[in-house]
Write an enzyme that holds these catalytic residues in place. Structure first.
Site, PDB file in Angstrom:
ATOM      1  N   ASP A 185       0.776  -1.286  -0.033  1.00  0.00           N
ATOM      2  CA  ASP A 185       0.132   0.087   0.207  1.00  0.00           C
ATOM      3  C   ASP A 185       0.884   1.150   0.143  1.00  0.00           C
ATOM      4  OD1 ASP A 185       0.949   0.183   2.555  1.00  0.00           O
ATOM      5  OD2 ASP A 185      -0.974   0.188   3.651  1.00  0.00           O
ATOM      6  N   HIS A 186       0.398   2.359   0.100  1.00  0.00           N
ATOM      7  CA  HIS A 186       1.040   3.655   0.031  1.00  0.00           C
ATOM      8  C   HIS A 186       2.119   3.722   1.118  1.00  0.00           C
ATOM      9  CE1 HIS A 186      -2.287   3.914   3.045  1.00  0.00           C
ATOM     10  NE2 HIS A 186      -1.641   5.024   3.816  1.00  0.00           N
ATOM     11  N   CYS A 208       3.229  -3.230   4.137  1.00  0.00           N
ATOM     12  CA  CYS A 208       2.248  -2.042   4.298  1.00  0.00           C
ATOM     13  C   CYS A 208       3.062  -1.193   5.662  1.00  0.00           C
ATOM     14  CB  CYS A 208       1.041  -2.537   4.767  1.00  0.00           C
ATOM     15  SG  CYS A 208       0.874  -3.601   6.193  1.00  0.00           S
ATOM     16  N   GLY A 209       2.336  -0.551   6.244  1.00  0.00           N
ATOM     17  CA  GLY A 209       3.111   0.149   7.572  1.00  0.00           C
ATOM     18  C   GLY A 209       3.611  -0.749   8.431  1.00  0.00           C
ATOM     19  N   THR A 210       2.619  -1.757   8.904  1.00  0.00           N
ATOM     20  CA  THR A 210       3.084  -2.567  10.001  1.00  0.00           C
ATOM     21  C   THR A 210       3.535  -4.429   9.388  1.00  0.00           C
ATOM     22  OG1 THR A 210       0.680  -3.139  10.470  1.00  0.00           O
ATOM     23  CG2 THR A 210       1.880  -1.712  11.730  1.00  0.00           C
ATOM     24  N   GLY A 211       2.753  -4.448   8.425  1.00  0.00           N
ATOM     25  CA  GLY A 211       2.846  -6.026   7.790  1.00  0.00           C
ATOM     26  C   GLY A 211       1.738  -6.726   8.180  1.00  0.00           C
ATOM     27  N   GLY A 269      -1.922  -5.735   8.462  1.00  0.00           N
ATOM     28  CA  GLY A 269      -3.112  -5.587   7.629  1.00  0.00           C
ATOM     29  C   GLY A 269      -2.880  -6.597   6.365  1.00  0.00           C
ATOM     30  N   HIS A 324      10.072 -23.445   9.262  1.00  0.00           N
ATOM     31  CA  HIS A 324       9.156 -23.996  10.049  1.00  0.00           C
ATOM     32  C   HIS A 324       7.759 -24.071   9.518  1.00  0.00           C
ATOM     33  CE1 HIS A 324      11.536 -23.782  14.104  1.00  0.00           C
ATOM     34  NE2 HIS A 324      12.238 -24.009  13.251  1.00  0.00           N
ATOM     35  N   ASN A 325       7.384 -23.014   8.882  1.00  0.00           N
ATOM     36  CA  ASN A 325       6.019 -22.717   8.579  1.00  0.00           C
ATOM     37  C   ASN A 325       5.795 -22.950   7.038  1.00  0.00           C
ATOM     38  OD1 ASN A 325       6.844 -20.006  10.591  1.00  0.00           O
ATOM     39  ND2 ASN A 325       5.262 -21.387  11.248  1.00  0.00           N
ATOM     40  N   ARG A 373       6.959   0.695   8.378  1.00  0.00           N
ATOM     41  CA  ARG A 373       7.221   1.637   9.660  1.00  0.00           C
ATOM     42  C   ARG A 373       7.667   0.986  10.806  1.00  0.00           C
ATOM     43  NH1 ARG A 373       1.092   4.075   8.529  1.00  0.00           N
ATOM     44  NH2 ARG A 373       1.591   5.646   6.930  1.00  0.00           N
ATOM     45  N   ARG A 416       8.441 -32.832  11.835  1.00  0.00           N
ATOM     46  CA  ARG A 416       7.383 -32.267  12.998  1.00  0.00           C
ATOM     47  C   ARG A 416       6.746 -31.036  12.309  1.00  0.00           C
ATOM     48  NH1 ARG A 416      12.372 -30.551  14.816  1.00  0.00           N
ATOM     49  NH2 ARG A 416      12.227 -28.295  15.646  1.00  0.00           N
ATOM     50  N   HIS A 417       7.415 -30.217  11.584  1.00  0.00           N
ATOM     51  CA  HIS A 417       7.026 -28.977  11.081  1.00  0.00           C
ATOM     52  C   HIS A 417       5.819 -29.187   9.970  1.00  0.00           C
ATOM     53  CE1 HIS A 417       9.803 -26.923  13.190  1.00  0.00           C
ATOM     54  NE2 HIS A 417      10.746 -27.409  12.668  1.00  0.00           N
ATOM     55  N   ARG A 442       2.812 -29.812  11.728  1.00  0.00           N
ATOM     56  CA  ARG A 442       1.949 -28.809  12.012  1.00  0.00           C
ATOM     57  C   ARG A 442       1.189 -28.038  10.894  1.00  0.00           C
ATOM     58  NH1 ARG A 442       7.350 -28.171  15.982  1.00  0.00           N
ATOM     59  NH2 ARG A 442       6.699 -29.592  17.254  1.00  0.00           N
TER      60      ARG A 442
HETATM   61  C1  RB5 Z   1      -1.950   2.655   6.593  1.00  0.00           C
HETATM   62  O1  RB5 Z   1      -1.989   3.892   7.387  1.00  0.00           O
HETATM   63  C2  RB5 Z   1      -1.663   1.473   7.453  1.00  0.00           C
HETATM   64  O2  RB5 Z   1      -2.730   1.340   8.526  1.00  0.00           O
HETATM   65  C3  RB5 Z   1      -1.345   0.099   6.863  1.00  0.00           C
HETATM   66  O3  RB5 Z   1      -0.322   0.589   5.944  1.00  0.00           O
HETATM   67  C4  RB5 Z   1      -0.944  -0.940   7.530  1.00  0.00           C
HETATM   68  O4  RB5 Z   1       0.113  -0.823   8.528  1.00  0.00           O
HETATM   69  C5  RB5 Z   1      -2.086  -1.777   8.093  1.00  0.00           C
HETATM   70  O5  RB5 Z   1      -1.881  -2.752   8.625  1.00  0.00           O
END
Ligand code: RB5
Length: 149
Positions: free
Chosen positions: A10-11, A67-70, A72, A100-101, A111, A134-135, A138
């Site tokens: 995303d942005h 994304c910002g946090t990964g 979403g 493992h996964n 971010r 074992r993986h 699972r």
């Molecule tokens: C966008 O502002 C932010 O919410 C998105 O990039 C992400 O971090 C969502 O999980």
């Protein structure tokens, strides 16, 4: 032959996605970019869906979502059947996500980590191999959960 890469963001992840894409292309990976294509505000589920559908229908392909946090991206991608999306933060989680996964999509937070750390995380994933044993038991249980949905 190196696996193919489907990448999206995303942005908030756009700049890091561009850097990862250029670096992987230089490393000889065939990278398909599913957007977004600018830092203009957009919705991460749209790009998670595009990349996840591509990965779900092909073999020998890894999805990379930023994304910002990964967070979403991983929530959204995991809604698509056949997708095992893992949020990775560093070399250790990158390697574990494969060993493992057996993840087929990796998600990164622009971010949360910088390009140098993202590179280490992605590289560790791409160089690692699923350990089975074992993986495998699972991962099979996760697949069973998916069938019951
Ligand atoms: C966008 O502002 C932010 O919410 C998105 O990039 C992400 O971090 C969502 O999980």
């Amino acid at each position: 032959m190196k696996e193919k890469i489907a990448i999206g963001s995303d942005h908030a992840g756009f700049v890091l996605k561009e850097k990862i894409k250029k670096w992987l292309e230089k490393e000889g990976y065939a990278v398909s970019d599913f957007g977004c294509f600018s830092a203009e505000s957009c919705d991460y589920p749209d790009y998670a869906e595009k990349v996840a559908r591509e990965v779900a229908k092909r073999k020998n392909i890894t999805g990379i979502l930023v994304c910002g946090t990964g967070i979403g991206m991983s929530i959204a991608a995991n809604k698509i059947k056949g997708i095992h999306a893992a949020l990775i933060h560093n070399e250790f989680t990158g390697r574990s996500a494969r060993e493992h996964n057996n993840a087929n999509v990796i998600c990164l937070g622009a971010r949360v980590i910088n390009f140098a750390t993202a590179k280490k995380a992605v590289n560790a994933f791409l160089k690692a191999r699923f350990q089975g044993g074992r993986h495998a038991r699972r991962v099979k249980k996760i697949k069973r959960l998916e069938k019951n949905v």
